[in-house]
Design an enzyme around this catalytic site. Structure first.
Site, PDB file in Angstrom:
ATOM      1  N   GLY A  12     -52.338  -9.118  82.701  1.00 58.22           N
ATOM      2  CA  GLY A  12     -52.476 -10.578  82.728  1.00 58.22           C
ATOM      3  C   GLY A  12     -53.369 -11.087  81.621  1.00 58.22           C
ATOM      4  N   ALA A  13     -53.444 -10.352  80.516  1.00 57.16           N
ATOM      5  CA  ALA A  13     -54.386 -10.683  79.451  1.00 57.16           C
ATOM      6  C   ALA A  13     -54.031 -11.978  78.719  1.00 57.16           C
ATOM      7  CB  ALA A  13     -54.463  -9.531  78.452  1.00 57.16           C
ATOM      8  N   SER A  14     -52.781 -12.411  78.801  1.00 57.67           N
ATOM      9  CA  SER A  14     -52.381 -13.616  78.073  1.00 57.67           C
ATOM     10  C   SER A  14     -52.602 -14.889  78.877  1.00 57.67           C
ATOM     11  CB  SER A  14     -50.905 -13.520  77.661  1.00 57.67           C
ATOM     12  OG  SER A  14     -50.077 -13.379  78.810  1.00 57.67           O
ATOM     13  N   ASP A  60     -43.708  -5.235  81.475  1.00 54.07           N
ATOM     14  CA  ASP A  60     -43.570  -6.092  82.654  1.00 54.07           C
ATOM     15  C   ASP A  60     -44.002  -5.287  83.872  1.00 54.07           C
ATOM     16  OD1 ASP A  60     -42.897  -7.761  84.722  1.00 54.07           O
ATOM     17  OD2 ASP A  60     -40.796  -8.007  84.142  1.00 54.07           O
ATOM     18  N   SER A 136     -57.792 -13.653  95.773  1.00 60.19           N
ATOM     19  CA  SER A 136     -57.983 -15.093  95.956  1.00 60.19           C
ATOM     20  C   SER A 136     -58.656 -15.331  97.297  1.00 60.19           C
ATOM     21  CB  SER A 136     -56.629 -15.809  95.926  1.00 60.19           C
ATOM     22  OG  SER A 136     -56.752 -17.153  96.354  1.00 60.19           O
ATOM     23  N   TYR A 149     -48.067 -16.445  98.811  1.00 68.71           N
ATOM     24  CA  TYR A 149     -49.232 -16.107  97.999  1.00 68.71           C
ATOM     25  C   TYR A 149     -50.362 -15.584  98.874  1.00 68.71           C
ATOM     26  CZ  TYR A 149     -53.006 -16.771  94.583  1.00 68.71           C
ATOM     27  OH  TYR A 149     -54.086 -16.587  93.739  1.00 68.71           O
ATOM     28  N   ALA A 151     -50.109 -14.197 101.782  1.00 66.66           N
ATOM     29  CA  ALA A 151     -49.721 -12.888 102.314  1.00 66.66           C
ATOM     30  C   ALA A 151     -49.928 -11.780 101.276  1.00 66.66           C
ATOM     31  CB  ALA A 151     -48.266 -12.917 102.757  1.00 66.66           C
ATOM     32  N   LYS A 153     -51.937 -11.752  98.620  1.00 69.10           N
ATOM     33  CA  LYS A 153     -53.357 -11.547  98.307  1.00 69.10           C
ATOM     34  C   LYS A 153     -54.113 -10.951  99.500  1.00 69.10           C
ATOM     35  CE  LYS A 153     -53.364 -13.029  94.053  1.00 69.10           C
ATOM     36  NZ  LYS A 153     -53.640 -12.115  92.925  1.00 69.10           N
TER      37      LYS A 153
END
Length: 266
Positions: A12-14, A60, A136, A149, A151, A153
């Site tokens: 997720g660096a971008s 990916d 989160s 989301y 569920a 996390k």
């Protein structure tokens, strides 16, 4: 964990938090492997990082092929001291409005990818090492419009807890970091407007990145971000009916903005 001369794989660096975290990790002396799907953005980010030895790995992680490519790269290029599973996805919408792909993508990216990568990382890392899973506060508080989301996390939180206990004697620590709403493109205009109307707090990517760094440096296993959200996490665990009553008062506003998701599909 001290970050000087440590090798770090960052997914997720971008993204918004990812770019800030990459800059702060590099400033602390770490050597980064930036993982994502957008090669031009990753290459641009590498050019901005202080220090040397940073690399780009295009993959990916939501696919088995992507995870296998990362596994092969890391095995061929030496050990990784720190894996940061930051990549994530959300879709703010009522469950009846979500498309099948929306559900699958969130579960794949938020839960299955970190599980698969951390499993593989145990073959690359030479202890003492660390795995960081970024979740989160909604992993501990069920919130309307974010059911899938929440569920995914929640699953990531429990996985992190179980894995940390499983590796207790292996000198590999697992840190679960749970931010609240963050000002990144992941939250669209509907979410930003709703948060303003409801008075929900929102943190900057720079601040969240600093909190992740602190958690790493302090060898923590959990770090919950944002006030009063982290208080609500405790209340929800002990007295969930109180949180339900509070959210019920907000539901008309929440549903108003969540239902607008259908307009984005047309």
């Amino acid at each position: 964990m001290q970050l000087e001369n440590k090798s770090v794989l960052l997914t997720g660096a971008s993204g918004g938090i990812g770019k800030e975290l990459a800059l702060q990790l590099a400033s602390a002396g770490a050597r980064l492997i930036l993982c994502g799907r957008n090669q031009p953005v990753l290459q641009e980010l590498v050019a901005r990082l202080p220090g040397e030895g940073h690399r780009v790995l295009v993959a990916d992680i939501a696919t088995l092929e992507g995870v296998a490519a990362i596994d092969s790269h890391c095995k061929a290029n030496g050990s990784v001291d720190l894996l940061v599973n930051l990549a994530g996805s959300n879709r703010f919408a009522l469950i009846t409005d979500l498309q099948p792909d929306d559900i699958e993508n969130q579960v794949q990216l938020n839960l299955l990818a970190p599980i698969r990568l951390s499993q593989r990382a145990l073959n690359w890392a030479t202890p003492p090492s660390m795995i960081v899973n970024v979740g989160s506060t909604l992993g501990a508080i069920g919130y309307p419009g974010y059911s899938v989301y929440c569920a995914s996390k929640a699953g990531l939180q429990r996985y992190s807890e179980a894995l940390n206990r499983e590796l207790d004697t292996e000198r590999t620590r697992v840190l679960y970091v749970a931010p609240r709403a963050t000002d990144t493109p992941l939250n669209d205009s509907r979410v930003r407007e709703m948060n303003q109307v409801l008075g929900n707090g929102c943190d900057s990517p720079q601040w969240v990145a600093r909190q992740i760094i602190e958690g790493i440096q302090r060898d923590q296993t959990e770090r919950w971000l944002g006030w009063p959200e982290k208080l609500f996490v405790r209340i929800n665990a002990l007295l969930p009916a109180l949180v339900t009553a509070s959210i019920r008062k907000q539901y008309a506003v929440i549903s108003q903005y969540a239902r607008k998701y259908k307009e984005t599909l047309s």
